[in-house]
Enzyme design. Structure first.
Site, short mmCIF file in Angstrom:
data_model
loop_
_atom_site.label_atom_id
_atom_site.label_comp_id
_atom_site.label_asym_id
_atom_site.label_seq_id
_atom_site.Cartn_x
_atom_site.Cartn_y
_atom_site.Cartn_z
N THR A 164 1.97 13.64 29.28
CA THR A 164 2.06 13.55 27.83
C THR A 164 0.88 12.73 27.30
O THR A 164 0.60 11.65 27.85
CB THR A 164 3.39 12.88 27.42
OG1 THR A 164 4.48 13.73 27.83
CG2 THR A 164 3.47 12.68 25.92
N SER A 165 0.22 13.21 26.27
CA SER A 165 -0.86 12.51 25.58
C SER A 165 -1.98 12.16 26.57
O SER A 165 -2.59 13.08 27.12
CB SER A 165 -0.28 11.28 24.87
OG SER A 165 -1.23 10.68 24.05
N SER A 166 -2.26 10.88 26.82
CA SER A 166 -3.29 10.55 27.82
C SER A 166 -2.94 11.20 29.16
O SER A 166 -3.83 11.65 29.89
CB SER A 166 -3.39 9.03 27.97
OG SER A 166 -4.40 8.67 28.87
N HIS A 168 2.89 13.79 17.22
CA HIS A 168 2.43 13.37 18.56
C HIS A 168 3.60 12.93 19.44
O HIS A 168 3.48 12.88 20.66
CB HIS A 168 1.41 12.24 18.41
CG HIS A 168 0.63 11.99 19.67
ND1 HIS A 168 -0.12 12.98 20.30
CD2 HIS A 168 0.50 10.89 20.46
CE1 HIS A 168 -0.68 12.49 21.39
NE2 HIS A 168 -0.31 11.22 21.52
#
Ligand SMILES: *[C@@H]1O[C@H](CO)[C@@H](O)[C@H](O)[C@H]1NC(C)=O
Ligand SMILES: *[C@@H]1O[C@H](CO)[C@@H](O)[C@H](O)[C@H]1NC(C)=O
Length: 365
Positions: free
Chosen positions: A136-138, A275
């Site tokens: 997720t994300s990074s 996000h």
């Protein structure tokens, strides 16, 4: 008094019956970047198990991802291992920006994660054909970087709110590239594909099947990164970004639309999703082929009917199947018992309770 003693004892016994916990592994091999390795091995480990590598977001930790995503509970259910790498960088982001991150066996974070996976494969006799990746994300950015850098190691990946491999380049370790984050790194599918291919020059073997999730209301990693990431993998796999084979509304459930390019690439775009995009563990399990039919089938039909794949009633092949509750059945401990599109048993075997995890997944705990 007696009553509370008894229930206390039952609670203690219930705790004992699941001894598995998140455990740090300190010596998994050469690790110049200092990334930390945590592992979850369920009590009922399958023989020749699958591995899911679950990569956290910025500021995240292995423990936060272990408690905040459904992978460990799914591991209890399906007998696979989960590796939770933990970032050594200040701010807790992964290095997805240095040249070393994009280079095999360079000593960077991506190399450390590959080393962790190889350690676990030999330690547990894991199935090299079922090594998966999610983030997720990074962690999604790292998922794309790992898919490009170690395409020979992973078989399928699921990336939530990331950017294309190479997009976050800053020539520094764990830098922040605002041009990319803000959705202003825009190029052709051919160029993006070349950026990915350059991370393992000359390689032309199999590559992990990619599932890319993003929300249209993501103001941290702008939604344009969905389009650019789809271009990248469409280019790598030889699909045409502008022409998905199928566009499926409300799939796997509203507010998501699924774009099926073929066996190797699916995009899932959530209208109004920020996000803070939820991990859909059940959908990841299908994509990996841990449940239902692997999405990597020569026909796109199985992908289209993902709600039916979540159940054993695969005879119903229409995507528009109305979930029906089998009468009088109970779901076992750890089993799914609810969620949008779920059509199995919603009553848990005593004494377990159907516990909400997210809109797509409730579980008997
Ligand atoms: C950010 O990444 C883009 C590619 O996505 C690159 O062209 C640009 O030079 C990078 N910016 C910095 C400050 O490194
Ligand atoms: C990116 O993809 C989404 C989903 O297909 C689409 O709605 C949006 O218009 C695309 N954005 C651009 C700039 O093409």
């Amino acid at each position: 008094m007696k009553f509370s003693l008894t229930s206390g004892l039952l609670a203690a016994l219930a705790g004992l019956s699941s001894a598995a916990s998140l455990t740090q592994v300190s010596n998994f091999g050469s690790n110049p970047s200092g990334a930390r390795m945590y592992i979850y091995v369920p009590d009922r480990l399958a023989s020749n198990p699958a591995i899911v590598t679950a990569v956290h977001y910025c500021t995240g930790t292995a423990n936060a991802f272990y408690t905040g995503t459904p992978y460990a509970r799914l591991a209890d259910q399906h007998g696979f291992i989960v590796i939770y790498p933990e970032s050594p960088n200040s701010g807790g982001c992964w290095d997805v920006s240095s040249q070393a991150a994009y280079t095999r066996n360079s000593g960077s974070n991506s190399h450390a994660i590959a080393t962790m996976v190889n350690w676990a494969i030999s330690q547990y006799g894991a199935d090299r054909d079922r090594i998966f990746l999610a983030g997720t994300s990074s962690g999604a950015m790292m998922t794309n970087v790992l898919a490009a850098t170690y395409p020979d190691l992973f078989k399928a990946a699921s990336a939530y709110a990331g950017v294309p491999a190479g997009c976050f380049s800053t020539n520094s370790v764990a830098g922040w590239n605002s041009t990319c984050a803000n959705g202003q790194s825009i190029t052709t599918q051919e160029h993006w594909a070349q950026v990915a291919k350059n991370m393992y020059p000359g390689y032309d073997g199999p590559r992990p099947r990619m599932m890319i999730y993003h929300g249209s209301a993501d103001s941290t990693i702008y939604p344009r990164n969905f389009n650019e990431t789809m271009k990248q993998w469409a280019g790598v796999f030889g699909y045409t970004y502008g022409s998905p084979q199928q566009t499926l509304n409300n799939n796997p459930a509203a507010p998501y639309t699924k774009y099926v390019y073929g066996a190797n690439l699916v995009g899932v775009y959530g209208t109004g999703v920020t996000h803070d995009i939820p991990v859909n563990g059940a959908h990841d399990m299908e994509w990996f082929g841990i449940t239902g039919q692997p999405a990597a089938s020569s026909s796109p039909a199985p992908v289209a009917s993902s709600t039916t794949l979540a159940t054993s009633t695969r005879a119903a092949t229409s995507a528009a199947v109305t979930p029906t509750q089998p009468s009088g059945c109970t779901a076992a401990r750890w089993a799914q018992c609810g969620g949008q599109g779920f059509s199995g048993c919603t009553v848990c075997a005593s004494p377990y309770k159907c516990t909400f995890s997210n809109n797509w997944y409730s579980q008997c705990l």
